[in-house]
Design a protein around this motif. Structure first.
Motif, mmCIF file in Angstrom:
data_model
loop_
_atom_site.group_PDB
_atom_site.id
_atom_site.type_symbol
_atom_site.label_atom_id
_atom_site.label_comp_id
_atom_site.label_asym_id
_atom_site.label_seq_id
_atom_site.Cartn_x
_atom_site.Cartn_y
_atom_site.Cartn_z
ATOM 1 N N ARG A 1 47.483 43.456 103.196
ATOM 2 C CA ARG A 1 48.260 43.200 102.026
ATOM 3 C C ARG A 1 48.945 44.421 101.609
ATOM 4 N NH1 ARG A 1 49.982 38.458 100.588
ATOM 5 N NH2 ARG A 1 47.876 37.365 101.124
ATOM 6 N N LYS A 2 49.885 44.567 102.018
ATOM 7 C CA LYS A 2 50.989 45.846 101.671
ATOM 8 C C LYS A 2 51.213 45.830 100.053
ATOM 9 C CE LYS A 2 51.430 47.071 106.237
ATOM 10 N NZ LYS A 2 50.508 47.689 106.901
ATOM 11 N N PHE A 3 51.646 47.023 99.768
ATOM 12 C CA PHE A 3 52.402 47.345 98.418
ATOM 13 C C PHE A 3 53.395 46.378 98.225
ATOM 14 C CE2 PHE A 3 55.060 49.312 95.526
ATOM 15 C CZ PHE A 3 54.421 49.619 94.412
ATOM 16 N N ASP A 4 54.480 46.194 99.188
ATOM 17 C CA ASP A 4 55.533 45.819 98.870
ATOM 18 C C ASP A 4 55.484 44.083 98.937
ATOM 19 O OD1 ASP A 4 56.838 47.790 98.886
ATOM 20 O OD2 ASP A 4 57.357 48.199 101.046
ATOM 21 N N GLU A 5 54.119 43.624 99.280
ATOM 22 C CA GLU A 5 54.094 42.252 99.383
ATOM 23 C C GLU A 5 52.690 41.967 98.929
ATOM 24 O OE1 GLU A 5 54.498 40.699 103.547
ATOM 25 O OE2 GLU A 5 56.504 41.572 103.488
ATOM 26 N N PRO A 6 52.317 42.168 97.498
ATOM 27 C CA PRO A 6 51.132 42.135 96.833
ATOM 28 C C PRO A 6 50.697 40.497 96.627
ATOM 29 C CG PRO A 6 52.777 42.695 95.461
ATOM 30 C CD PRO A 6 53.218 42.690 96.641
ATOM 31 N N LYS A 7 49.366 40.325 96.361
ATOM 32 C CA LYS A 7 48.819 38.869 96.075
ATOM 33 C C LYS A 7 48.702 38.941 94.636
ATOM 34 C CE LYS A 7 46.931 34.947 97.153
ATOM 35 N NZ LYS A 7 47.810 33.880 97.362
ATOM 36 N N LYS A 8 49.241 37.847 94.015
ATOM 37 C CA LYS A 8 49.029 37.324 92.868
ATOM 38 C C LYS A 8 47.857 36.719 92.618
ATOM 39 C CE LYS A 8 50.910 35.365 88.792
ATOM 40 N NZ LYS A 8 52.154 34.279 88.417
ATOM 41 N N LYS A 9 46.762 36.913 91.921
ATOM 42 C CA LYS A 9 45.519 36.475 91.901
ATOM 43 C C LYS A 9 44.984 36.345 90.392
ATOM 44 C CE LYS A 9 42.312 36.094 94.977
ATOM 45 N NZ LYS A 9 42.266 35.019 95.698
ATOM 46 N N ASN A 10 44.273 35.190 90.256
ATOM 47 C CA ASN A 10 43.622 34.853 89.100
ATOM 48 C C ASN A 10 42.454 35.932 88.824
ATOM 49 O OD1 ASN A 10 42.159 33.847 86.918
ATOM 50 N ND2 ASN A 10 43.178 31.682 87.257
ATOM 51 N N ILE A 11 42.378 36.487 87.868
ATOM 52 C CA ILE A 11 41.117 37.445 87.810
ATOM 53 C C ILE A 11 39.852 36.857 87.807
ATOM 54 C CG2 ILE A 11 42.483 39.139 86.479
ATOM 55 C CD1 ILE A 11 41.081 38.499 83.971
#
Length: 102
Positions: free
Chosen positions: A44-54
């Motif tokens: 999971r690179k900086f340019d393609e991060p993952k949006k996650k629920n905390i």
């Protein structure tokens, strides 16, 4: 939600749900009280991060000052810095586990 449970940029997290369950990542952005952007510098690179629920993350007490400073100064962070921050944290965890086991 308690202020101590609020995510901060540069904070190291452990993923509890999803494909990356059990892996570590770094928070590189906070969307709102509920969602964050995470990256690990590898898959999971900086340019393609993952949006996650905390609620799907363990917010760990460790915060990488290098990552936080880089994001604050330039708005970017290298994938190498992300990998280094995670490696340092996980390596420290394994050393503590070895010391407790002795």
């Amino acid at each position: 939600m308690e202020p101590s449970n609020m995510p901060v940029i540069g904070q190291i997290v452990r993923v509890n749900r999803g494909r990356d369950s059990g892996k570590y990542a770094v928070i590189i952005g906070v969307v709102d009280q509920r969602y964050v952007w995470i990256a690990d510098g590898g898959k999971r690179k900086f340019d393609e991060p993952k949006k996650k629920n905390i609620i799907h993350l363990d917010l760990l007490p460790a915060v990488s000052s290098e990552v936080a400073d880089s994001l604050r100064e330039t708005g970017r962070v290298t994938n190498g810095k992300l990998r280094f921050a995670l490696y340092s944290y996980v390596d420290n965890l394994s050393e503590e586990a070895l010391e407790k086991g002795e």
